[in-house]
Scaffold this active site. Structure first.
Site, short mmCIF file in Angstrom:
data_model
loop_
_atom_site.label_atom_id
_atom_site.label_comp_id
_atom_site.label_asym_id
_atom_site.label_seq_id
_atom_site.Cartn_x
_atom_site.Cartn_y
_atom_site.Cartn_z
N LYS A 79 0.86 -1.18 0.00
CA LYS A 79 0.00 0.00 0.00
C LYS A 79 0.89 1.22 0.00
O LYS A 79 1.84 1.29 0.79
CB LYS A 79 -0.85 -0.03 1.29
N LYS A 115 5.39 2.31 -2.90
CA LYS A 115 5.29 3.74 -3.26
C LYS A 115 5.59 3.90 -4.74
O LYS A 115 6.35 3.10 -5.31
CB LYS A 115 6.31 4.56 -2.45
P1 NAD Z 1 0.50 18.76 -0.81
O1 NAD Z 1 1.11 18.76 -2.16
O2 NAD Z 1 -0.98 18.78 -0.66
O3 NAD Z 1 1.06 20.00 0.07
C1 NAD Z 1 2.41 20.25 0.26
C2 NAD Z 1 2.53 21.59 0.95
O4 NAD Z 1 3.92 21.84 1.24
C3 NAD Z 1 2.06 22.78 0.11
O5 NAD Z 1 1.41 23.72 0.92
C4 NAD Z 1 3.37 23.35 -0.43
O6 NAD Z 1 3.27 24.73 -0.73
C5 NAD Z 1 4.25 23.14 0.78
N1 NAD Z 1 5.68 23.19 0.45
C6 NAD Z 1 6.31 22.62 -0.59
N2 NAD Z 1 7.62 22.92 -0.54
C7 NAD Z 1 7.79 23.68 0.57
C8 NAD Z 1 8.91 24.30 1.16
N3 NAD Z 1 10.13 24.19 0.61
N4 NAD Z 1 8.72 24.99 2.31
C9 NAD Z 1 7.50 25.09 2.85
N5 NAD Z 1 6.39 24.54 2.34
C10 NAD Z 1 6.55 23.85 1.20
O7 NAD Z 1 1.13 17.49 -0.07
P2 NAD Z 1 0.55 16.71 1.17
O8 NAD Z 1 -0.31 15.62 0.69
O9 NAD Z 1 0.03 17.69 2.18
O10 NAD Z 1 1.89 16.04 1.72
C11 NAD Z 1 2.81 16.72 2.56
C12 NAD Z 1 3.72 15.71 3.20
O11 NAD Z 1 2.94 14.75 3.92
C13 NAD Z 1 4.57 14.86 2.23
O12 NAD Z 1 5.79 14.55 2.84
C14 NAD Z 1 3.74 13.60 2.06
O13 NAD Z 1 4.50 12.48 1.64
C15 NAD Z 1 3.23 13.44 3.47
N6 NAD Z 1 2.03 12.61 3.61
C16 NAD Z 1 0.88 12.89 2.94
C17 NAD Z 1 -0.23 12.10 3.13
C18 NAD Z 1 -1.56 12.42 2.49
O14 NAD Z 1 -2.55 11.71 2.79
N7 NAD Z 1 -1.65 13.42 1.66
C19 NAD Z 1 -0.17 10.97 3.96
C20 NAD Z 1 1.03 10.71 4.64
C21 NAD Z 1 2.12 11.54 4.45
#
Ligand code: NAD
Length: 425
Positions: A79, A115
């Site tokens: 997953k 992934k």
């Molecule tokens: P997203 O694309 O929705 O949002 C990412 C956010 O980070 C945006 O607001 C972007 O502007 C900001 N960002 C990017 N580069 C940046 C920087 N250099 N400095 C500050 N802010 C910055 O992504 P997401 O889904 O919110 O994922 C964020 C993190 O969480 C990732 O590491 C992802 O792997 C992890 N994650 C996401 C999920 C999920 O369900 N979406 C689940 C587990 C982990």
């Protein structure tokens, strides 16, 4: 479309996968993990690299590098999400797949870890180009994905929209409807209520659990959150709804600090009408993203990208508690510095497990063909996060180690049992 199965396990120095191995080795030593199981987990089971030929709007063909990595299937089908970003590479996808194996085990889900990713800048692609890219990726992975085999979901740069295209393409190839082959789908196509906010919700639950352990008062603490996408914005909203003051927020366009607390509802409404970015929002004083990580606050939630809390930043971190919403925001060197400073880090493989937990609920609902109300999803999610938090806390206490290594130990104990029950031959 070219398909290549590349040699898993090849490592670069200072790589993300090396960070995973460093933590895996530290936990393995403490808990006496068998050498055989350590060897199995140090090498992803499968790594597929493809070159996707996609027709662009100008009629020309572009080639996109794309991956799917299956790290482990010991505890169930693999997953893990699909990331569209320019830094997608073999090393990153291997690290993220391994984290999924450990995250699913910590969350007590019957899954292994995988992934995928496409090296692209999704902001520079038109809707049509994104759809053709997603369909090409799905076609290339149609023998990898499967309801009981490998189940993708959204990650950075992808959302329910891409999952709907993926589902449609997969269904066309297989000639039947398989809603459980992908999670994070739009609700009308079999998505689960509560999935969109689930990772942020899990971050909020982990924050409350940690505060209870440390006897911190909701009314007195302050929180800074980096990233205002899916994870960061929902985490900010849900934390603020608990009457906790959020004093700093940021995204890639700006960062803001307000000692009196930022109006998160207003920030969300602003971003929604401003191309999903905070640039121009006037709810606080402008700071840099590095300043956000070291600003005056009790709790820091990195919820954007990896490797932001480094050995250079860690000495200046003022928070007493870090809740990792993002995957891999803290480097192993920074971990050591934070440990010496007495900062508690609730690690990614625990703190952001809410998303995959509700993805699992979505998969269960797809298999049953029966859908739960949002309150039921949230209640099951919160309970699952609390149990996972306690298991990790107890292992960290028993082995006199950090919560990160405690989380790895929690996962490794389960995976080791699974390997031993299944047999190695
Ligand atoms: P997203 O694309 O929705 O949002 C990412 C956010 O980070 C945006 O607001 C972007 O502007 C900001 N960002 C990017 N580069 C940046 C920087 N250099 N400095 C500050 N802010 C910055 O992504 P997401 O889904 O919110 O994922 C964020 C993190 O969480 C990732 O590491 C992802 O792997 C992890 N994650 C996401 C999920 C999920 O369900 N979406 C689940 C587990 C982990």
């Amino acid at each position: 479309m070219a398909t290549e199965t590349v040699q898993p396990g090849a490592q670069n120095h200072d790589s993300m996968f090396d960070s995973v191995l460093a933590r895996l080795d530290a936990a393995a030593r403490l808990m006496n993990l068998s050498d055989d199981v350590a060897k199995i987990l140090r090498n992803p089971q499968k790594l597929v690299k493809v070159s996707l030929a996609v027709q662009m709007d100008n009629g020309k063909t572009e080639i996109f590098e794309a991956y799917r990595c299956i790290h482990s299937t010991t505890l169930g089908p693999s997953k893990g999400g699909i990331r569209y970003a320019m830094d997608v590479c073999q090393d990153e996808v291997m690290a993220l797949a391994a984290w999924m194996s450990f995250k699913c085990a910590v969350a007590n889900l019957p899954y292994g870890g995988g992934k995928g990713g496409v090296k692209c800048d999704p902001k520079k692609l038109s809707l049509g180009e994104l759809e053709r890219l997603t369909r090409a990726y799905t076609k290339s992975m149609s023998d990898v994905f499967g309801v009981n085999k490998d189940i993708p979901a959204p990650d950075m740069g992808t959302s329910g929209r891409e999952m709907a295209w993926l589902l449609d393409e997969f269904n066309k190839i297989k000639g039947e409807d398989s809603p459980g082959v992908v999670t994070g789908k739009p609700i009308v196509l079999g998505g689960s209520l509560g999935r969109d906010a689930a990772t942020g919700r899990g971050v909020m639950v982990a924050t409350i659990c940690a505060m209870e352990k440390l006897n911190l008062d909701l009314k007195e603490v302050t929180v800074a959150i980096q990233g205002f996408g899916n994870v960061g914005s929902h985490a900010a909203r849900l934390i603020a709804e608990q009457d906790i003051k959020v004093v700093a927020i940021s995204d890639h366009t700006t960062a803001l600090y307000n000692a009196n607390g930022i109006d998160i509802k207003a920030a969300i409404a602003y971003a929604k009408n401003n191309g999903n970015v905070l640039k121009g929002f006037s709810g606080g004083t402008s700071i840099t993203n590095a300043e956000l990580l070291t600003c005056k606050c009790d709790i820091l939630v990195p919820a954007a990208i990896q490797n932001v809390i480094t050995a250079e930043i860690a000495p200046s971190v003022k928070a007493r508690l870090i809740i990792e919403g993002a995957n891999g925001p803290t480097t192993p060197e920074a971990d050591e510095i934070l440990k010496d400073k007495g900062v508690i880090v609730v690690p990614d493989i625990l703190a952001n497990g809410g998303g995959v937990t509700v993805s699992y609920f979505e998969w269960v609902q797809n298999k049953m063909g029966y859908y739960w109300p949002e309150a039921e999803v949230n209640q099951k999610h919160d309970l699952s996060m609390q149990v996972a938090f306690d298991n990790v806390w107890n292992n960290a206490t028993e082995y006199k180690t950090t919560m990160r290594i405690g989380a790895y130990i929690t996962a490794l104990k389960k995976i080791e049992l699974g390997v031993n029950f299944k047999g190695k031959f």
